[in-house]
Design a protein around this motif. Structure first.
Motif, PDB file in Angstrom:
ATOM      1  N   ASN A 198      41.936  78.887 -47.947  1.00 17.43           N
ATOM      2  CA  ASN A 198      40.654  79.129 -48.613  1.00 17.43           C
ATOM      3  C   ASN A 198      39.485  78.667 -47.749  1.00 17.43           C
ATOM      4  N   TRP A 199      39.638  77.529 -47.105  1.00 14.57           N
ATOM      5  CA  TRP A 199      38.595  76.992 -46.234  1.00 14.57           C
ATOM      6  C   TRP A 199      38.361  77.950 -45.065  1.00 14.57           C
ATOM      7  N   CYS A 239      49.298  66.259 -45.313  1.00 14.69           N
ATOM      8  CA  CYS A 239      48.161  66.734 -44.530  1.00 14.69           C
ATOM      9  C   CYS A 239      48.449  68.109 -43.946  1.00 14.69           C
ATOM     10  N   GLY A 240      47.401  68.682 -43.426  1.00 11.56           N
ATOM     11  CA  GLY A 240      47.469  69.949 -42.706  1.00 11.56           C
ATOM     12  C   GLY A 240      46.122  70.174 -42.054  1.00 11.56           C
ATOM     13  N   ALA A 241      46.075  71.098 -41.109  1.00 14.61           N
ATOM     14  CA  ALA A 241      44.829  71.363 -40.393  1.00 14.61           C
ATOM     15  C   ALA A 241      44.844  72.795 -39.882  1.00 14.61           C
ATOM     16  N   PHE A 242      43.685  73.244 -39.441  1.00 12.53           N
ATOM     17  CA  PHE A 242      43.640  74.498 -38.704  1.00 12.53           C
ATOM     18  C   PHE A 242      42.621  74.394 -37.596  1.00 12.53           C
ATOM     19  N   LYS A 243      42.833  75.236 -36.591  1.00  7.65           N
ATOM     20  CA  LYS A 243      41.866  75.346 -35.494  1.00  7.65           C
ATOM     21  C   LYS A 243      41.661  76.823 -35.201  1.00  7.65           C
ATOM     22  N   LYS A 244      40.525  77.124 -34.650  1.00  6.96           N
ATOM     23  CA  LYS A 244      40.212  78.515 -34.311  1.00  6.96           C
ATOM     24  C   LYS A 244      41.262  79.025 -33.329  1.00  6.96           C
ATOM     25  N   PHE A 245      41.728  80.240 -33.581  1.00  5.89           N
ATOM     26  CA  PHE A 245      42.799  80.823 -32.770  1.00  5.89           C
ATOM     27  C   PHE A 245      42.327  82.069 -32.040  1.00  5.89           C
ATOM     28  N   GLY A 246      41.518  82.867 -32.703  1.00  6.26           N
ATOM     29  CA  GLY A 246      40.951  84.075 -32.124  1.00  6.26           C
ATOM     30  C   GLY A 246      39.587  84.280 -32.745  1.00  6.26           C
ATOM     31  N   SER A 247      38.974  85.399 -32.475  1.00 10.55           N
ATOM     32  CA  SER A 247      37.628  85.627 -33.011  1.00 10.55           C
ATOM     33  C   SER A 247      37.596  85.647 -34.530  1.00 10.55           C
ATOM     34  N   ASP A 248      38.682  86.098 -35.163  1.00 11.41           N
ATOM     35  CA  ASP A 248      38.707  86.150 -36.626  1.00 11.41           C
ATOM     36  C   ASP A 248      39.968  85.523 -37.212  1.00 11.41           C
ATOM     37  N   SER A 249      40.565  84.579 -36.450  1.00 11.42           N
ATOM     38  CA  SER A 249      41.807  83.965 -36.925  1.00 11.42           C
ATOM     39  C   SER A 249      41.845  82.462 -36.628  1.00 11.42           C
ATOM     40  N   VAL A 250      42.709  81.782 -37.369  1.00 19.90           N
ATOM     41  CA  VAL A 250      42.949  80.358 -37.165  1.00 19.90           C
ATOM     42  C   VAL A 250      44.445  80.125 -37.033  1.00 19.90           C
ATOM     43  N   GLU A 251      44.794  78.956 -36.506  1.00 19.15           N
ATOM     44  CA  GLU A 251      46.185  78.549 -36.407  1.00 19.15           C
ATOM     45  C   GLU A 251      46.365  77.279 -37.232  1.00 19.15           C
ATOM     46  N   ILE A 252      47.346  77.305 -38.106  1.00 18.03           N
ATOM     47  CA  ILE A 252      47.682  76.150 -38.927  1.00 18.03           C
ATOM     48  C   ILE A 252      48.432  75.146 -38.057  1.00 18.03           C
ATOM     49  N   LYS A 253      48.035  73.885 -38.168  1.00 18.76           N
ATOM     50  CA  LYS A 253      48.636  72.814 -37.385  1.00 18.76           C
ATOM     51  C   LYS A 253      48.915  71.615 -38.284  1.00 18.76           C
ATOM     52  N   ILE A 292      46.703  64.568 -57.867  1.00 17.30           N
ATOM     53  CA  ILE A 292      46.559  64.850 -56.438  1.00 17.30           C
ATOM     54  C   ILE A 292      45.109  65.205 -56.141  1.00 17.30           C
ATOM     55  N   GLN A 293      44.584  64.614 -55.087  1.00 10.29           N
ATOM     56  CA  GLN A 293      43.241  64.942 -54.614  1.00 10.29           C
ATOM     57  C   GLN A 293      43.352  65.423 -53.178  1.00 10.29           C
ATOM     58  N   LEU A 294      42.623  66.484 -52.864  1.00  6.54           N
ATOM     59  CA  LEU A 294      42.586  67.016 -51.510  1.00  6.54           C
ATOM     60  C   LEU A 294      41.221  66.724 -50.906  1.00  6.54           C
ATOM     61  N   GLN A 295      41.226  66.159 -49.709  1.00  3.03           N
ATOM     62  CA  GLN A 295      39.970  65.826 -49.032  1.00  3.03           C
ATOM     63  C   GLN A 295      39.845  66.631 -47.749  1.00  3.03           C
ATOM     64  N   GLN A 296      38.699  67.291 -47.590  1.00  2.00           N
ATOM     65  CA  GLN A 296      38.391  67.962 -46.332  1.00  2.00           C
ATOM     66  C   GLN A 296      37.819  66.918 -45.384  1.00  2.00           C
ATOM     67  N   THR A 297      38.341  66.906 -44.160  1.00  2.00           N
ATOM     68  CA  THR A 297      37.903  65.928 -43.178  1.00  2.00           C
ATOM     69  C   THR A 297      38.154  66.494 -41.781  1.00  2.00           C
ATOM     70  N   ASN A 298      38.278  65.609 -40.790  1.00  2.00           N
ATOM     71  CA  ASN A 298      38.616  66.036 -39.436  1.00  2.00           C
ATOM     72  C   ASN A 298      39.653  65.077 -38.860  1.00  2.00           C
ATOM     73  N   SER A 299      40.014  65.286 -37.608  1.00  7.87           N
ATOM     74  CA  SER A 299      41.108  64.515 -37.032  1.00  7.87           C
ATOM     75  C   SER A 299      40.741  63.067 -36.711  1.00  7.87           C
ATOM     76  N   GLU A 300      39.512  62.667 -36.973  1.00 10.19           N
ATOM     77  CA  GLU A 300      39.137  61.261 -36.825  1.00 10.19           C
ATOM     78  C   GLU A 300      39.584  60.436 -38.032  1.00 10.19           C
ATOM     79  N   ASN A 301      39.959  61.086 -39.113  1.00  7.73           N
ATOM     80  CA  ASN A 301      40.356  60.409 -40.343  1.00  7.73           C
ATOM     81  C   ASN A 301      41.598  59.543 -40.102  1.00  7.73           C
ATOM     82  N   ALA A 302      41.509  58.242 -40.424  1.00  7.41           N
ATOM     83  CA  ALA A 302      42.605  57.300 -40.170  1.00  7.41           C
ATOM     84  C   ALA A 302      43.858  57.648 -40.973  1.00  7.41           C
ATOM     85  N   ASP A 303      43.697  58.115 -42.204  1.00 13.12           N
ATOM     86  CA  ASP A 303      44.858  58.492 -43.008  1.00 13.12           C
ATOM     87  C   ASP A 303      45.579  59.691 -42.391  1.00 13.12           C
TER      88      ASP A 303
END
Length: 149
Positions: free
Chosen positions: A97-98, A60-74, A2-13
């Motif tokens: 970790n990211w 896959c999985g993602a996160f976005k900023k949620f508050g000043s010191d928090s993120v939301e998993i999406k 298994i390989q994990l790749q950091q990317t963004n939502s433009e990634n076709a996969d």
């Protein structure tokens, strides 16, 4: 392997995996799918993980900023044929970790009560049930979680 790749939502996969996720959620969410779908757009995700098995995108999985010191998993998803192999845990830990490496101190997420496997998964990884946060505060099917680093 298994390989994990950091990317963004433009990634076709990532986009293809999310299409599969949305089909699954349309069934799980039923009549409420339209409500949930509006909060799962891809144009705002700069922190995405795609998992590959032998160069095939399988989760896959993602996160976005949620508050000043928090993120939301999406957008957490693993293809059905690759489930129960620890992939979701690998993806979620990589996202945590990211986020922590960027200075965030806690993680939030929402999932549906009908997604019993997801609920058990998040509880297994030390996520605590919290009162539903906006925009989910009046949604009976929603279950919100928090985890502090």
């Amino acid at each position: 392997m298994i390989q994990l790749q950091q990317t963004n939502s433009e990634n076709a996969d990532f986009r293809k995996l999310v299409q599969d996720l949305d089909k699954y959620l349309a069934v799980c969410d039923g009549d409420e799918h339209g409500f949930y779908d509006q909060f799962n757009k891809l144009d705002q995700l700069d922190h995405v993980i795609v998992a590959y098995a032998e160069n095939v995108p399988v989760g896959c999985g993602a996160f976005k900023k949620f508050g000043s010191d928090s993120v939301e998993i999406k957008r957490m998803y693993v293809k059905p044929e690759y489930r129960n192999q620890g992939l979701a845990s690998m993806i979620l830990r990589e996202l945590e970790n990211w986020a922590e490496s960027l200075g965030f101190a806690e993680v939030y997420l929402e999932t549906g009560k009908r997604q019993t496997e997801a609920v058990a998964f998040y509880q297994k990884l030390a996520y605590q049930v919290i009162p539903n946060y906006p925009p989910y505060e009046n949604m009976e099917n929603s279950l919100c979680f928090q985890k502090k680093f």
